[in-house]
Design a protein around this motif. Structure first.
Motif, PDB file in Angstrom:
ATOM      1  N   ALA A 126      88.551  22.303  63.874  1.00 36.27           N
ATOM      2  CA  ALA A 126      87.285  22.795  63.339  1.00 36.27           C
ATOM      3  C   ALA A 126      86.742  23.940  64.183  1.00 36.27           C
ATOM      4  CB  ALA A 126      86.266  21.653  63.290  1.00 36.27           C
ATOM      5  N   PRO A 227      88.163  21.165  58.312  1.00 34.27           N
ATOM      6  CA  PRO A 227      87.497  21.626  59.542  1.00 34.27           C
ATOM      7  C   PRO A 227      85.977  21.618  59.428  1.00 34.27           C
ATOM      8  CG  PRO A 227      88.431  23.472  58.387  1.00 34.27           C
ATOM      9  CD  PRO A 227      88.806  22.272  57.595  1.00 34.27           C
ATOM     10  N   THR A 228      85.418  20.478  59.067  1.00 35.74           N
ATOM     11  CA  THR A 228      83.967  20.338  59.021  1.00 35.74           C
ATOM     12  C   THR A 228      83.585  19.060  59.752  1.00 35.74           C
ATOM     13  OG1 THR A 228      84.141  19.102  56.973  1.00 35.74           O
ATOM     14  CG2 THR A 228      83.753  21.455  56.767  1.00 35.74           C
TER      15      THR A 228
END
Lengths: 262, 157
Positions: A126, A227-228
């Protein structure tokens, strides 16, 4: 229209599942392919052994002690009805070495170290550290993933051996020291009941398989996480759920192979 | 390369894990009882071995002197053929008796050897001729019941 939509979402799920299986297999092969570096530069693996293996020691030892003590209590209560208290040693040792040691150590490892691995790699992704490595022509699987994999594979059998030994000690404390089962028959029945090849070696094989499965799942979920913040948290949850179910499922399969018809 | 405290902790972890494994093998498992010096093989035929298993112990006067290596059915005699590994330190006369005994009422079964008086000793690969099968509890009970029935018949006459 709704039927078509349902069919469409079902098809999407199936295709997605097959896609994930393929991706997982490719990821697993890549780990094996690029694992040379984790042995050539062994300090990378040592660092991961510390954070996954050594840091799990406390929980494994305490859990093993208490599981052994509970086994001692419950086993004594049941065996007393048949006047077979002297078999307490073999009951405690067999259930720990064959089943509880490998399975519970792997479950604890999955929730203690596997989830951490997933969160770490997910956050690396991330915050674009993994992309940065790729930009610098460093293979992230060789540098980040493979050392963690081998650290997990080495840790889990050692942890499960420690768990079983601690559990036997706990059973000894409750059975012999507190309740007063005869010490000689406790140990001699245990040694008569537990076979080195049939029980201990098979238990180690089990925990090795669990180690491979848990770390592979944890690393894959981390590497595959969106990627959060939400994606990483979801991946961590999935790691614990999937690896726990995989451990129990594999345990059934391995038990069926190892201890059938004896 | 510099040594770090990390290495120390990982070293402690690995040593502790291997030590736990050694404890499991020696204290919990039966690896320590495998440490029998050299052995030689003897054979014996039994008409019924009951619940004898391979790795069962072989005792003489209650002392552990060997283990059962293999159990199979002899296709010619239709009897169980038991191969035994006996410690080389102990030699037995040719007319040794082999019994299948049970330790306690519900315990595991083992082979008891009772030495005879012959001057020649059994060599590796020899067969123990005099054997006694396992006592099967059901046979014993039914024999007892039949004899009881016979007794009561005679009383009624």
């Amino acid at each position: 229209m709704t039927i078509v939509e349902h069919l469409r979402s079902l098809g999407h799920r199936i295709v997605n599942a097959v896609w994930r299986i393929g991706y997982t297999s490719r990821f697993f092969l890549l780990i094996l392919l690029y694992s040379g570096i984790s042995f050539r530069r062994f300090h990378l693996t040592i660092k991961e052994l510390f954070s996954s293996g050594v840091m799990s020691l406390i929980i494994i030892l305490v859990a093993g002690l208490f599981v052994g003590m509970v086994l001692g209590l419950q086993g004594y209560e049941t065996l007393k009805r048949y006047g077979a208290e002297s078999a307490l040693g073999s009951l405690v040792a067999l259930s720990l070495v064959r089943e509880l040691g490998p399975v519970l150590a792997a479950l604890l490892f999955a929730s203690r170290a596997g989830s951490a691995m997933t969160a770490e790699i997910g956050l690396m992704k991330a915050t674009e550290q993994i992309s940065a490595m790729e930009m610098m022509a460093i293979n992230p699987i060789a540098r980040v993933v493979a050392p963690r994999f081998w650290a997990g594979v080495i840790s889990v059998p050692l942890l499960s051996a420690l768990f079983s030994a601690m559990g036997v000690f706990g059973g000894y404390v409750v059975g012999v020291v507190l309740i007063g089962v005869d010490q000689g028959s406790f140990w001699s029945q245990m040694q008569a009941g537990v076979d080195f090849q049939h029980d201990i070696v098979n238990g180690i094989i089990k925990s090795f398989v669990f180690g491979v499965a848990v770390t592979a799942i944890a690393l894959f979920e981390g590497y595959d996480a969106p990627p959060t913040a939400e994606g990483v948290s979801g991946a961590t949850t999935r790691t614990v759920v999937e690896s726990s179910l995989t451990i129990l499922f594999l345990d059934f399969i391995l038990t069926a192979f190892m201890f059938q018809g004896e | 390369m510099k040594r770090t405290t990390l290495d120390l902790w990982v070293g402690i972890f690995v040593v502790a894990g291997l030590a736990a494994l050694a404890v499991l093998a020696l204290k919990v498992g039966n690896l320590s009882t495998y440490s029998m010096s050299e052995t030689y093989q003897l054979q014996a035929h039994f008409s019924n071995i009951g619940g004898l298993k391979s790795q069962a112990s072989i005792k003489s006067s209650g002392v552990l002197i060997g283990r059962v290596a293999q159990i199979s059915l002899d296709p010619e005699r239709y009897e169980a053929k038991v191969t035994m590994n006996i410690d080389k330190r102990y030699q037995f006369p040719k007319d040794t008796f082999a019994n299948i005994l049970t330790s306690g009422l519900l315990g595991e079964q083992y082979i008891g050897l009772i030495p005879g008086g012959d001057e020649e000793f059994l060599k590796a690969g020899d067969e123990i001729k005099k054997t006694q099968s396992a006592v099967v509890l059901e046979d014993l009970i039914s024999r007892f019941l039949y004899s009881k029935a016979e007794d009561s018949k005679q009383l009624n006459k």
